[in-house]
Motif scaffolding. Sequence first.
Motif, PDB file in Angstrom:
ATOM      1  N   PHE A 125     135.131   5.317  83.496  1.00 49.11           N
ATOM      2  CA  PHE A 125     134.062   6.291  83.730  1.00 49.11           C
ATOM      3  C   PHE A 125     134.688   7.657  83.960  1.00 49.11           C
ATOM      4  N   ARG A 126     134.081   8.678  83.335  1.00 52.80           N
ATOM      5  CA  ARG A 126     134.610  10.032  83.446  1.00 52.80           C
ATOM      6  C   ARG A 126     133.657  10.950  84.196  1.00 52.80           C
ATOM      7  N   MET A 127     134.218  11.677  85.162  1.00 51.66           N
ATOM      8  CA  MET A 127     133.547  12.819  85.776  1.00 51.66           C
ATOM      9  C   MET A 127     134.527  13.974  85.607  1.00 51.66           C
ATOM     10  N   GLY A 128     134.507  14.565  84.424  1.00 54.45           N
ATOM     11  CA  GLY A 128     135.602  15.395  83.967  1.00 54.45           C
ATOM     12  C   GLY A 128     135.763  16.706  84.698  1.00 54.45           C
ATOM     13  N   ASN A 129     137.027  17.029  84.965  1.00 55.20           N
ATOM     14  CA  ASN A 129     137.408  18.384  85.338  1.00 55.20           C
ATOM     15  C   ASN A 129     137.741  19.100  84.027  1.00 55.20           C
ATOM     16  N   GLY A 130     136.714  19.213  83.191  1.00 55.27           N
ATOM     17  CA  GLY A 130     136.879  19.702  81.833  1.00 55.27           C
ATOM     18  C   GLY A 130     136.677  18.582  80.834  1.00 55.27           C
ATOM     19  N   ASP A 131     136.715  18.950  79.552  1.00 54.06           N
ATOM     20  CA  ASP A 131     136.426  17.981  78.498  1.00 54.06           C
ATOM     21  C   ASP A 131     137.076  18.463  77.204  1.00 54.06           C
ATOM     22  N   VAL A 132     137.790  17.569  76.521  1.00 56.49           N
ATOM     23  CA  VAL A 132     138.522  17.976  75.318  1.00 56.49           C
ATOM     24  C   VAL A 132     137.589  18.464  74.212  1.00 56.49           C
ATOM     25  N   GLY A 133     136.347  18.008  74.189  1.00 58.57           N
ATOM     26  CA  GLY A 133     135.383  18.495  73.213  1.00 58.57           C
ATOM     27  C   GLY A 133     134.532  19.624  73.768  1.00 58.57           C
ATOM     28  N   GLY A 134     134.175  19.505  75.030  1.00 56.50           N
ATOM     29  CA  GLY A 134     133.314  20.511  75.651  1.00 56.50           C
ATOM     30  C   GLY A 134     133.987  21.858  75.824  1.00 56.50           C
ATOM     31  N   ASP A 135     135.251  21.856  76.223  1.00 61.38           N
ATOM     32  CA  ASP A 135     135.965  23.128  76.390  1.00 61.38           C
ATOM     33  C   ASP A 135     135.968  23.938  75.095  1.00 61.38           C
ATOM     34  N   PRO A 136     136.454  23.382  73.972  1.00 56.08           N
ATOM     35  CA  PRO A 136     136.448  24.164  72.729  1.00 56.08           C
ATOM     36  C   PRO A 136     135.052  24.603  72.291  1.00 56.08           C
ATOM     37  N   LEU A 143     133.240  33.167  72.015  1.00 54.80           N
ATOM     38  CA  LEU A 143     133.815  34.048  70.995  1.00 54.80           C
ATOM     39  C   LEU A 143     132.741  34.576  70.053  1.00 54.80           C
ATOM     40  N   LYS A 144     131.882  33.667  69.607  1.00 52.82           N
ATOM     41  CA  LYS A 144     130.820  34.043  68.661  1.00 52.82           C
ATOM     42  C   LYS A 144     129.859  35.051  69.299  1.00 52.82           C
ATOM     43  N   GLU A 171     134.493  23.365  65.759  1.00 51.25           N
ATOM     44  CA  GLU A 171     133.531  24.363  66.239  1.00 51.25           C
ATOM     45  C   GLU A 171     133.705  25.693  65.507  1.00 51.25           C
ATOM     46  N   CYS A 172     134.950  26.062  65.199  1.00 50.86           N
ATOM     47  CA  CYS A 172     135.166  27.298  64.434  1.00 50.86           C
ATOM     48  C   CYS A 172     134.528  27.194  63.052  1.00 50.86           C
ATOM     49  N   ARG A 173     134.688  26.040  62.419  1.00 53.64           N
ATOM     50  CA  ARG A 173     134.075  25.833  61.105  1.00 53.64           C
ATOM     51  C   ARG A 173     132.559  25.922  61.205  1.00 53.64           C
TER      52      ARG A 173
END
Length: 374
Positions: A125-136, A143-144, A171-173
């Motif tokens: 179970f994750r209660m993230g201090n960040g997220d590899v998908g969410g951060d980007p 940026l946009k 996300e950039c694409r």
Amino acid sequence: MTTGSSAAPSIEDRWLRLEPTKIGWLGMEWARFEREIRMAFDEGIERGVLDRRYEFLFEDDAGLPQGTAKGGVDAFHRLVDAGCLAVVGANYTDSAIALTEHANAAQVPLVSMCGTDQFHGEYCFRMGNGDVGGDPALMVNWLKRNGHRRVAVVLPWSPISEEYVRFFHQECRRLGISIAAIEKITNATTTDQLAEKFAVLRDANADALVWLGYGGLVVSGAVRAALENIDWDPPRIMTTAFMQYIWGFEQLEGWVGIDQWCPENPRMHRFHERFVARYGEDPWMWPNAIPGLAYDMAAAVVEALHRAPVLTGPGVKVGLERIRFMPAVTGGPNTHIAGGPHDHQLFKGDWLHFGRVRDGKLEFEGLFTPSDDY
């Protein structure tokens, strides 16, 4: 012969006769946050959510990156063998990845604040201090919205580098952001070497700089020194490595980053008030999201114990999956905690947002705002 009679045991006597529920805490950081996690459990008792005593068991060695994978695995199994119904910790990505198969095999829930998609399974179970998908996703959104269309990327190596890059490219694409150049570094990169790489990125004519990974070189001062050495002060944004501002605001001067301490979340302020009333001082690292995150993780386990159909590892797993719309201290005002049989990312809502360091102080940069492209 007369027979004496004894009074029926009181509620307190029956309470004391019950064996305590054992919860394991894996990682050296819990010594610093023991008051936050005990507060969550004590409040659970005071509110009648918990109907028996608790006992905490601590293991400092969560394994990687400071130690070895075997050290973390052995510590986890010591907690399981001691009877812990859940283990909280292995909060570094490295340690969580190494423990994934062991948590699933032991059938004891492991609740971690890691951010990697590689930590998954029936008992992870994750209660993230960040997220590899969410951060980007949030970084590219920022940026946009701020008119940056051509960006330069610094990629510090880590076990989640490939995940970060994959999501960032995706996300950039999607939002039409061009990547002008990417420079890879390691924790061994010197300030002079970093300055050379920043010069390459500057000369790529990017209109913003992206830091896509861990922040050891940022906190050390190497990044700020390297940027000053080449006289480059671009708009810049980083991952949740930004939350290390607590170790030196001056090192993150000018950076926007992904944060979880939100001044618009009234529950964070109430948590702080209750903590000070109980202990007479601020939490360690305050103001920062981590004390509130430690509290949220403990409070989620309290709620899972309340919802568990039986006090076993599998029962607590079901309890975690039955949480719905539990208000969170971490994140924005709409952050809540919820799970499901195949949904073990427990934070929902605006649990990640933006912060900025300006003039040596933390500023709230805002919540996620969709761009016109969505």
